[in-house]
Motif scaffolding. Structure first.
Motif: not given
Length: 411
Positions: A173-181, A125-132
């Motif tokens: 997964i938190f993917d918000n350039a430049p970070w990937n956590l 599930y995609d909670f937002s454009d940056t968090t899955q």
């Protein structure tokens, strides 16, 4: 395929009906029978449009897959050498990817000559454009992703369970350039742990620990003292420095810690940590990684049994690994061939427990992309390396080599 044909048939019928409506329009005002027929045709067109639209909206899962074949020439196998190498079936796989509503799905099942296995299967599930979030069997976030290699053989890390590993749990997964956590909790391996309902604990795609290996037990024997991973936490953080579209540098750290359980209780713990760097400069790609792992067993055993590809092997309970890979991609126009990727991948596993000798592997190769076909041409030199005439627990003094061609068609 059936769905596509069904929609195409509907579109054909709709076209015929529309043509009939246009041709009859000139007579509609003077012939009541024609007017009635046109009204019926219009109603049918609307019904077909609704049915077609319904199919499109509910068919969110794409079916794909691949079939792969392999030729190998192995200097460590007398029979293979005498035959001039062997050409075999490698893999057939099916993939399901897509979404229904807001729920994501990804799954893959594989058939080999000697086993069939689940590769991955998760809902998300995609909670937002940056968090899955993903729940199920998915890739463990550790080190260079998605692969710490360019070749068909991966790096030596794969054979100790630290590259392209898949386990059962939940991952965010938190993917918000430049970070990937990425943070994950794995309840157990993809087979359900030490007491999962499987007939063969070695029949799996990715390498996992399946027991301790006491002195005197064979390197390839089924372990008498079985255990499995449980309650393992993984964390990975990466930061990317980017300059333009084709220049970037990713730096990252990874760590994992978990329990080992034999069905009755804990028998030890497992841990690993790594630092990595991935650089892209135009057509060049460079991957570097240093890793340390440890299985701290209550029994004091210095070797661990692992399982994958329908056989058991042995690894050191503790070791340090290093990988260094470089690749260059060249766009071409040679008939169906659109790209050639040249690479050299090197890995070494050292500082092993039980005074085991180092493992090293070097793969010099080229990957060819041609439409739906992707092929690897690899020349491998290695020592104490699985699938290259050795074992992670071997103490061989000789270097083995293998020339390998693996060709796959993806659909």
């Amino acid at each position: 395929m059936k769905q596509k044909n069904k929609i195409a048939s509907r579109m054909t019928v709709m076209g015929v009906l529309a043509t009939a409506a246009i041709q009859g329009a000139a007579f509609a005002q003077t012939d009541p029978a024609v007017m009635q027929e046109l009204d019926a045709l219009k109603q049918r067109v609307q019904e077909l449009e609704r049915e077609s639209g319904s199919d499109e909206s509910t068919s969110g899962i794409k079916i794909g897959g691949a079939v792969r074949f392999q030729y190998s020439y192995e200097d460590y196998s007398a029979g293979n050498r005498d035959r001039g190498g062997d050409f075999d079936f490698d893999t057939f796989r099916l993939n399901l990817d897509g979404s229904i509503g807001d729920v994501l799905l990804s799954a893959e099942y594989r058939w080999y000559q000697y086993m069939d296995v689940i590769h991955h299967a998760w809902v998300g599930y995609d909670f937002s454009d940056t968090t899955q979030a993903q729940l199920g069997i998915h890739q463990v976030p550790f080190g260079v992703l998605p692969y710490n290699s360019h070749s068909y053989f991966f790096s030596s890390n794969y054979y100790v369970g630290l590259e392209d590993d898949y386990d059962m749990g939940i991952k965010v997964i938190f993917d918000n350039a430049p970070w990937n956590l990425q943070l994950a909790l794995y309840k157990n391996d993809e087979q359900g742990g030490v007491d999962g309902y499987v007939s063969d604990r070695s029949a799996r795609y990715s390498y996992d620990p399946v027991g301790s290996r006491p002195a005197g037990e064979g390197i390839f024997a089924q372990p008498a003292n079985a255990f499995g991973e449980t309650n393992t936490v993984n964390a990975r953080a990466a930061y990317t420095f980017a300059r333009g579209e084709d220049r970037s540098l990713e730096l990252g750290v990874s760590g994992q810690y978990g329990d080992l359980h034999d069905g009755a209780g804990s028998v030890g713990s497992n841990s690993a940590y790594a630092v990595h760097a991935v650089g892209n400069h135009g057509r060049w790609n460079v991957q570097l990684q240093a890793t340390r792992y440890e299985y701290d067993l209550d029994s004091g055993a210095q070797q661990v049994a692992v399982g994958a590809y329908a056989f058991f092997d042995t690894i050191a309970a503790r070791a340090t690994t290093y990988t260094a890979n470089a690749a260059y991609t060249l766009p071409v126009s040679l008939g169906p061939v659109s790209a050639l990727t040249f690479y050299n991948n090197y890995s070494v596993i050292t500082s092993k427990s039980a005074s085991l000798e180092d493992t090293w592997m070097n793969v010099l190769g080229m990957a060819v992309s041609a439409g739906g076909v992707y092929a690897y041409f690899d020349y491998v030199m290695a020592r104490n390396q699985p699938f290259i005439g050795g074992s992670m627990a071997g103490n061989a003094a000789d270097t083995n080599s293998r020339f390998n061609i693996n060709v796959g068609y993806y659909f």
